[in-house]
Design an enzyme around this catalytic site. Sequence first.
Site, PDB file in Angstrom:
ATOM      1  N   TYR A 129      14.553  42.471  96.568  1.00 38.46           N
ATOM      2  CA  TYR A 129      13.774  43.676  96.278  1.00 38.46           C
ATOM      3  C   TYR A 129      13.134  43.524  94.901  1.00 38.46           C
ATOM      4  O   TYR A 129      13.799  43.145  93.934  1.00 38.46           O
ATOM      5  CB  TYR A 129      14.646  44.937  96.296  1.00 38.46           C
ATOM      6  CG  TYR A 129      13.807  46.175  96.069  1.00 38.46           C
ATOM      7  CD1 TYR A 129      13.200  46.813  97.150  1.00 38.46           C
ATOM      8  CD2 TYR A 129      13.557  46.651  94.792  1.00 38.46           C
ATOM      9  CE1 TYR A 129      12.379  47.905  96.949  1.00 38.46           C
ATOM     10  CE2 TYR A 129      12.732  47.742  94.584  1.00 38.46           C
ATOM     11  CZ  TYR A 129      12.150  48.364  95.658  1.00 38.46           C
ATOM     12  OH  TYR A 129      11.318  49.447  95.465  1.00 38.46           O
ATOM     13  N   GLN A 191      13.791  53.016 101.421  1.00 35.50           N
ATOM     14  CA  GLN A 191      13.360  52.666 102.777  1.00 35.50           C
ATOM     15  C   GLN A 191      13.247  51.147 102.963  1.00 35.50           C
ATOM     16  O   GLN A 191      13.522  50.617 104.042  1.00 35.50           O
ATOM     17  CB  GLN A 191      12.025  53.349 103.113  1.00 35.50           C
ATOM     18  CG  GLN A 191      10.858  53.029 102.219  1.00 35.50           C
ATOM     19  CD  GLN A 191      10.767  53.931 100.994  1.00 35.50           C
ATOM     20  OE1 GLN A 191      11.747  54.563 100.601  1.00 35.50           O
ATOM     21  NE2 GLN A 191       9.586  54.007 100.404  1.00 35.50           N
ATOM     22  N   SER A 237      19.534  48.804  81.356  1.00 33.61           N
ATOM     23  CA  SER A 237      19.731  47.615  80.521  1.00 33.61           C
ATOM     24  C   SER A 237      20.533  47.951  79.269  1.00 33.61           C
ATOM     25  O   SER A 237      20.557  49.096  78.802  1.00 33.61           O
ATOM     26  CB  SER A 237      18.373  47.034  80.137  1.00 33.61           C
ATOM     27  OG  SER A 237      18.532  45.805  79.471  1.00 33.61           O
ATOM     28  N   GLN A 259      15.765  45.638  74.067  1.00 33.82           N
ATOM     29  CA  GLN A 259      16.318  46.275  75.259  1.00 33.82           C
ATOM     30  C   GLN A 259      16.060  47.779  75.278  1.00 33.82           C
ATOM     31  O   GLN A 259      15.902  48.375  76.342  1.00 33.82           O
ATOM     32  CB  GLN A 259      17.820  46.010  75.355  1.00 33.82           C
ATOM     33  CG  GLN A 259      18.152  44.554  75.579  1.00 33.82           C
ATOM     34  CD  GLN A 259      17.417  43.977  76.775  1.00 33.82           C
ATOM     35  OE1 GLN A 259      17.678  44.352  77.907  1.00 33.82           O
ATOM     36  NE2 GLN A 259      16.478  43.066  76.528  1.00 33.82           N
ATOM     37  N   HIS A 262      13.161  49.199  77.397  1.00 34.13           N
ATOM     38  CA  HIS A 262      13.150  49.199  78.858  1.00 34.13           C
ATOM     39  C   HIS A 262      13.006  50.611  79.409  1.00 34.13           C
ATOM     40  O   HIS A 262      12.137  50.890  80.230  1.00 34.13           O
ATOM     41  CB  HIS A 262      14.435  48.561  79.400  1.00 34.13           C
ATOM     42  CG  HIS A 262      14.304  47.094  79.628  1.00 34.13           C
ATOM     43  ND1 HIS A 262      13.454  46.548  80.563  1.00 34.13           N
ATOM     44  CD2 HIS A 262      14.924  46.040  79.040  1.00 34.13           C
ATOM     45  CE1 HIS A 262      13.553  45.235  80.543  1.00 34.13           C
ATOM     46  NE2 HIS A 262      14.439  44.902  79.630  1.00 34.13           N
ATOM     47  N   GLU A 327      26.058  43.911  78.986  1.00 33.01           N
ATOM     48  CA  GLU A 327      25.204  43.044  79.807  1.00 33.01           C
ATOM     49  C   GLU A 327      24.725  41.841  78.980  1.00 33.01           C
ATOM     50  O   GLU A 327      24.832  40.700  79.405  1.00 33.01           O
ATOM     51  CB  GLU A 327      24.016  43.851  80.316  1.00 33.01           C
ATOM     52  CG  GLU A 327      23.014  43.056  81.108  1.00 33.01           C
ATOM     53  CD  GLU A 327      21.762  43.855  81.440  1.00 33.01           C
ATOM     54  OE1 GLU A 327      21.036  43.456  82.355  1.00 33.01           O
ATOM     55  OE2 GLU A 327      21.506  44.884  80.764  1.00 33.01           O
ATOM     56  N   HIS A 328      24.149  42.116  77.817  1.00 34.57           N
ATOM     57  CA  HIS A 328      23.700  41.063  76.898  1.00 34.57           C
ATOM     58  C   HIS A 328      24.509  41.174  75.607  1.00 34.57           C
ATOM     59  O   HIS A 328      24.628  42.263  75.043  1.00 34.57           O
ATOM     60  CB  HIS A 328      22.220  41.216  76.541  1.00 34.57           C
ATOM     61  CG  HIS A 328      21.303  41.320  77.717  1.00 34.57           C
ATOM     62  ND1 HIS A 328      20.848  42.534  78.208  1.00 34.57           N
ATOM     63  CD2 HIS A 328      20.761  40.364  78.505  1.00 34.57           C
ATOM     64  CE1 HIS A 328      20.055  42.314  79.246  1.00 34.57           C
ATOM     65  NE2 HIS A 328      19.987  41.000  79.449  1.00 34.57           N
ATOM     66  N   ASP A 361      15.821  36.292  79.193  1.00 36.03           N
ATOM     67  CA  ASP A 361      15.034  37.061  80.159  1.00 36.03           C
ATOM     68  C   ASP A 361      13.996  36.199  80.863  1.00 36.03           C
ATOM     69  O   ASP A 361      13.751  36.362  82.063  1.00 36.03           O
ATOM     70  CB  ASP A 361      14.314  38.216  79.454  1.00 36.03           C
ATOM     71  CG  ASP A 361      15.163  39.461  79.378  1.00 36.03           C
ATOM     72  OD1 ASP A 361      16.235  39.503  80.005  1.00 36.03           O
ATOM     73  OD2 ASP A 361      14.747  40.413  78.682  1.00 36.03           O
ATOM     74  N   HIS A 420      52.768  36.006 117.194  1.00 35.63           N
ATOM     75  CA  HIS A 420      52.466  34.965 116.214  1.00 35.63           C
ATOM     76  C   HIS A 420      53.485  33.826 116.354  1.00 35.63           C
ATOM     77  O   HIS A 420      53.120  32.642 116.413  1.00 35.63           O
ATOM     78  CB  HIS A 420      52.542  35.527 114.787  1.00 35.63           C
ATOM     79  CG  HIS A 420      51.335  36.294 114.361  1.00 35.63           C
ATOM     80  ND1 HIS A 420      50.924  37.438 114.967  1.00 35.63           N
ATOM     81  CD2 HIS A 420      50.446  36.057 113.343  1.00 35.63           C
ATOM     82  CE1 HIS A 420      49.854  37.897 114.355  1.00 35.63           C
ATOM     83  NE2 HIS A 420      49.528  37.064 113.367  1.00 35.63           N
TER      84      HIS A 420
END
Length: 431
Positions: A129, A191, A237, A259, A262, A327-328, A361, A420
């Site tokens: 996506y 969707q 972010s 960042q 963003h 994250e970073h 990035d 078994h």
Amino acid sequence: MRIVKLTKESTKNLLEELLKRSPNSYGEYESRVNQIIEDVRTRRDAALSEYTRRFDGADIHAENILVTEEEIEKAYDMTDASLLEVIRKSLVNIRTFHEKQRQQSWFDAQKSGIILGQKVTPLKTAGVYVPGGKAVYPSSVLMNIVPAKVAGVEHIIMTTPPDKEGNVCPATLVAAKEAGVDAVYKAGGAQAVAAMAFGTESIPRVDKIVGPGNIYVALAKKAVFGYVSIDSIAGPSEILVLADETANPVYAAADLLSQAEHDEMASAILITDSKELAEKVSLETDRFVQKLPRRDIIQKSLDNYGYILVADSMEEAIEAANEIASEHLEILTKNPFETMTKIRNAGAIFVGPYSSEPLGDYFAGPNHVLPTNGTARFFSPLGVDDFIKKSSVISYSREALEPVYQDIVRFAESEQLSAHANSVRVRFEKN
């Protein structure tokens, strides 16, 4: 930027604030997303077309939902040659890095007649996506397609919302083509996620969905998990800069704002054991904000989730960084590699004054699809492993099974699973 004394209480409060940004905190949208998913699952292309008209203003249907080769050629004509050159350079670095992550099947054959192993198989299909509108990130296209391609995924598709004229951003199409996508479809939002998860007349069902998106996309991925695999439920972010008195305050401030621009939910945090550095970085961020084009977004981000935390020691600062699990994570200390060895939790670690976050990035090669909202405590960056699956292989000869079959029978009977036990025992009973 606000300067706060680092304590257990301030760290706890900060973590609670950051967690509010998680898509898991936006339950009021879930019913709307679930309705869209069920509609696409039931009515397929018809529902997909209706939502594209409603949300994107474009008339997209079965005859024009697939991006044609002519549209891709036109996208190349519309893309600046210098940008195309950079995309290709970046692509080489990303591919080279991810090729080192490849795993091979392995088998261990013993003289006793036992063969054990692990069979590594790429997923058959993957869906990427890609956001549209103002969020045009060809770098994300590369980061999501390349590891799937390196893993050996047989068929990779991409969905992205069109503009009102039914066109897709040229740079997005060029990046997808360069990375090796097999098909691009004009669909966005929850969707599009539903279409890839369940399939429509036009869009095939995939095994895994990856890629960033808004809150509707994130919640849609969460909702379809289990029907398909997903990469993660990504939040806004975030960056954490870990610095001591040797750090350049200009670099630290610039990196925090990289960042913050963003969106208003982005988080930018500096942790340092130097009060002097904290004050200098605060001044530098104020100076930068005044001259950066996205100053309004940056300022709101800093007001909401921007912090400078002053610790009593670097050990305390490192402990807090591991709790936040950003994250970073940038390390601007006297001995950055030594500091790096003490970091347990971070999506990507940038070591030293010339390893600023945008390097990751766009260009260095490691993936920029990273765990957010503290999930770096247990998640890893997107990689080749996300596009493979592993099957255990077990083979025993009669000679290998005979000495141990009674042990297996005993184990099975202790769990009251007589069938078994029987399936092993019958192999050594006389008929």
